[in-house]
Write a protein that holds these residues in place. Structure first.
Motif, PDB file in Angstrom:
ATOM      1  N   SER A  37      40.763  85.351  11.340  1.00  0.00           N
ATOM      2  CA  SER A  37      41.167  86.619  10.728  1.00  0.00           C
ATOM      3  C   SER A  37      40.020  87.620  10.852  1.00  0.00           C
ATOM      4  N   LEU A  38      40.376  88.893  11.034  1.00  0.00           N
ATOM      5  CA  LEU A  38      39.406  89.974  11.112  1.00  0.00           C
ATOM      6  C   LEU A  38      39.923  91.129  10.275  1.00  0.00           C
ATOM      7  N   ASN A  39      39.150  91.506   9.266  1.00  0.00           N
ATOM      8  CA  ASN A  39      39.560  92.564   8.353  1.00  0.00           C
ATOM      9  C   ASN A  39      38.462  93.620   8.235  1.00  0.00           C
ATOM     10  N   VAL A  40      38.871  94.851   8.071  1.00  0.00           N
ATOM     11  CA  VAL A  40      37.936  95.957   7.867  1.00  0.00           C
ATOM     12  C   VAL A  40      38.404  96.748   6.646  1.00  0.00           C
ATOM     13  N   LYS A  41      37.512  96.897   5.676  1.00  0.00           N
ATOM     14  CA  LYS A  41      37.824  97.705   4.501  1.00  0.00           C
ATOM     15  C   LYS A  41      36.976  98.976   4.542  1.00  0.00           C
ATOM     16  N   THR A  42      37.651 100.100   4.418  1.00  0.00           N
ATOM     17  CA  THR A  42      36.974 101.391   4.368  1.00  0.00           C
ATOM     18  C   THR A  42      36.989 101.898   2.932  1.00  0.00           C
ATOM     19  N   ARG A  43      35.842 102.328   2.458  1.00  0.00           N
ATOM     20  CA  ARG A  43      35.750 102.820   1.081  1.00  0.00           C
ATOM     21  C   ARG A  43      34.993 104.143   1.054  1.00  0.00           C
ATOM     22  N   MET A  44      35.599 105.155   0.456  1.00  0.00           N
ATOM     23  CA  MET A  44      34.901 106.406   0.183  1.00  0.00           C
ATOM     24  C   MET A  44      34.666 106.484  -1.323  1.00  0.00           C
ATOM     25  N   LEU A  45      33.423 106.746  -1.726  1.00  0.00           N
ATOM     26  CA  LEU A  45      33.071 106.748  -3.142  1.00  0.00           C
ATOM     27  C   LEU A  45      32.302 108.012  -3.507  1.00  0.00           C
ATOM     28  N   GLY A  74      33.301  94.953   7.420  1.00  0.00           N
ATOM     29  CA  GLY A  74      34.058  94.133   8.343  1.00  0.00           C
ATOM     30  C   GLY A  74      33.772  92.658   8.101  1.00  0.00           C
ATOM     31  N   THR A  75      34.806  91.861   7.985  1.00  0.00           N
ATOM     32  CA  THR A  75      34.650  90.420   7.778  1.00  0.00           C
ATOM     33  C   THR A  75      35.485  89.658   8.804  1.00  0.00           C
ATOM     34  N   PRO A 433      42.273  98.892   3.217  1.00  0.00           N
ATOM     35  CA  PRO A 433      42.025  97.612   3.893  1.00  0.00           C
ATOM     36  C   PRO A 433      42.905  97.479   5.133  1.00  0.00           C
ATOM     37  N   LEU A 434      42.283  97.116   6.234  1.00  0.00           N
ATOM     38  CA  LEU A 434      43.016  96.990   7.501  1.00  0.00           C
ATOM     39  C   LEU A 434      42.854  95.588   8.034  1.00  0.00           C
ATOM     40  N   SER A 435      43.967  94.914   8.261  1.00  0.00           N
ATOM     41  CA  SER A 435      43.946  93.587   8.844  1.00  0.00           C
ATOM     42  C   SER A 435      44.175  93.700  10.347  1.00  0.00           C
TER      43      SER A 435
END
Length: 437
Positions: A37-45, A74-75, A433-435
């Motif tokens: 699995s490859l996931n990318v989470k984008t966060r604006m704070l 990215g994980t 979150p994008l898978s």
């Protein structure tokens, strides 16, 4: 201590009578690539902290801090090779980008700070881990995230903390999870260099060395779907040793109503050089306890909680992970964890799905504490009010995109929380979150 003894006996009896799973996770492995699995989470704070008309906090942060950042996490997690023993690898990649800041507004804890007092334009971190699985037991070594009550990495800023070391997780018996680990480095949320967190003594303000050795052992067991317990032990070299116990009991009343009771207990005692002490210089030797009761009826949840600290010193954490405080009154700004402090909480949650708006939720809570033994007083008082609204898209091309607003108001005439007396905080958080695999 009586509760902990009962939990140990119950855990042993339950483990001995539980049934082993007929098929293990390893026997059902599809392969190294197939289960990847490859996931990318984008966060604006956006983070704003305003001390109002009070003096600035004693940690040297500016009078008002206000910054906006964009983070990418990215994980990658491989599957396990097939066979009696499976092997795999994990990888973590993180990038933080400053969108808005300034020399007079830095200090939110989102970015590294340069010698000129300004936040860095960007920072990044990467790490990997190797893992091995036999049946339903996984041994992992390398950079990872942890969520154990005595060793939990924090994720309250732009990018999360990471920790390095060994972690063994076993789920051989249904309902029982056992953990054992040895860790040697903890990397801060706002830094990219190795072992970037050092314990800070509350009396002297001196930052100690980074994590040299942390050992953890424990587990959790679910007696039923509604009743679970946890027991953990940890030892952080030259800081402290901790015991932790938890009981969580959900009591359904009918299809629309239910009660949930949650009890948490920590026993902490200084270890070795005792690099973290109480305000008066004494070594830590304290107990932290919290009890919460939540009543749910339809879309509404009402929660009451009580927490108290007894013994020498406050409940210390941080060198063992910024999230290592599984107590009911650890909230947005304060943890209400000072020596001898007693605190109470009232909280309300609303899930708007019942009113035709799925994905929209609301929360507000008020916490008040008294009796804190801190510098200058033995009856320090503080209070905090938090308000949060969150919306998560339920469908469409941007499904799972979330928007969250968090506002916290903190007041203490006695400066209980690291010398702060008045603080208003506002966080605007957008996550996607994008898978990919």
């Amino acid at each position: 201590m009586r509760v902990m003894k009962w939990s140990i006996i119950a855990l042993a009896v339950a483990a001995g009578t539980s049934q082993m799973a007929f098929a293990s996770s390893q026997s059902e492995s599809k392969g190294f690539v197939e289960d990847s699995s490859l996931n990318v989470k984008t966060r604006m704070l956006y983070f704003s902290r305003d001390p109002r008309n009070s003096t600035a906090p004693t940690d040297g942060s500016p009078r008002r801090s206000e910054e906006t950042g964009l983070g990418f996490l990215g994980t990658y997690e491989s599957g396990f090779t097939q066979g009696a023993v499976g092997f795999g690898v994990d990888a973590i990649g993180m990038l933080g980008i400053k969108l808005d800041s300034g020399k007079g507004r830095a200090g939110t804890g989102q970015f590294p700070t340069g010698s000129d007092g300004r936040s860095e334009d960007s920072f990044s971190e990467g790490g990997g881990a190797v893992k091995m699985r036999i049946s339903d037991t996984v041994l992992k070594y390398g950079t990872q995230f942890t969520a154990l009550p005595v060793l939990a990495t924090d994720d309250s800023r732009l990018l999360p903390e990471t920790i390095e070391g060994f972690l063994l997780t076993s789920k051989e018996i249904n309902g029982l999870e056992l953990n054992a680990g040895h860790f040697t480095a903890l990397n801060a949320q706002s830094q990219s260099y190795h072992d970037s967190i050092g314990g800070k003594d509350r009396q002297t303000g001196i930052k100690g060395p980074g994590l040299t050795s942390a050992d953890v052992l424990g587990g959790s067991y679910s007696f039923t779907d509604n009743l679970s317990t946890s027991l953990y032990y940890s030892k952080v070299e030259d800081y402290w040793r901790k015991y932790y116990a938890n009981v969580n009991w959900a009591l359904p009343i009918n299809d629309e109503q239910g009660l949930v009771f949650d009890v948490n207990f920590y026993d902490t005692k200084s270890d070795g050089a005792a690099l973290y002490t109480a305000y008066d210089g004494d070594k830590l030797d304290n107990q932290a306890f919290s009890l919460s009761a939540a009543y749910n009826i339809g879309a509404h949840t009402f929660t009451l909680a009580h927490q108290r600290i007894t013994g020498e010193g406050d409940y210390g954490y941080g060198i063992d992970g910024g999230g290592t405080i599984f107590l009911a009154n650890s909230v947005a700004r304060s943890d209400f964890n000072a020596e001898d402090e007693r605190s109470w909480q009232a909280r309300y949650d609303l899930n708007m799905a019942s009113y035709g708006v799925p994905g929209l939720s609301f929360m507000t809570r008020y916490v008040t504490g008294e009796g804190a033994n801190v510098e200058g007083t033995t009856n320090g008082k503080e209070w905090e009010r938090d308000i949060e609204a969150k919306y998560v898209l339920q469908e469409g091309p941007a499904k799972d995109l979330s928007f969250r607003v968090r506002q916290a108001t903190y007041r203490s005439a006695d400066g209980v929380y690291y010398g702060s007396s008045s603080l208003d905080e506002l966080r605007l958080i957008v996550e996607y979150p994008l898978s990919i695999l």
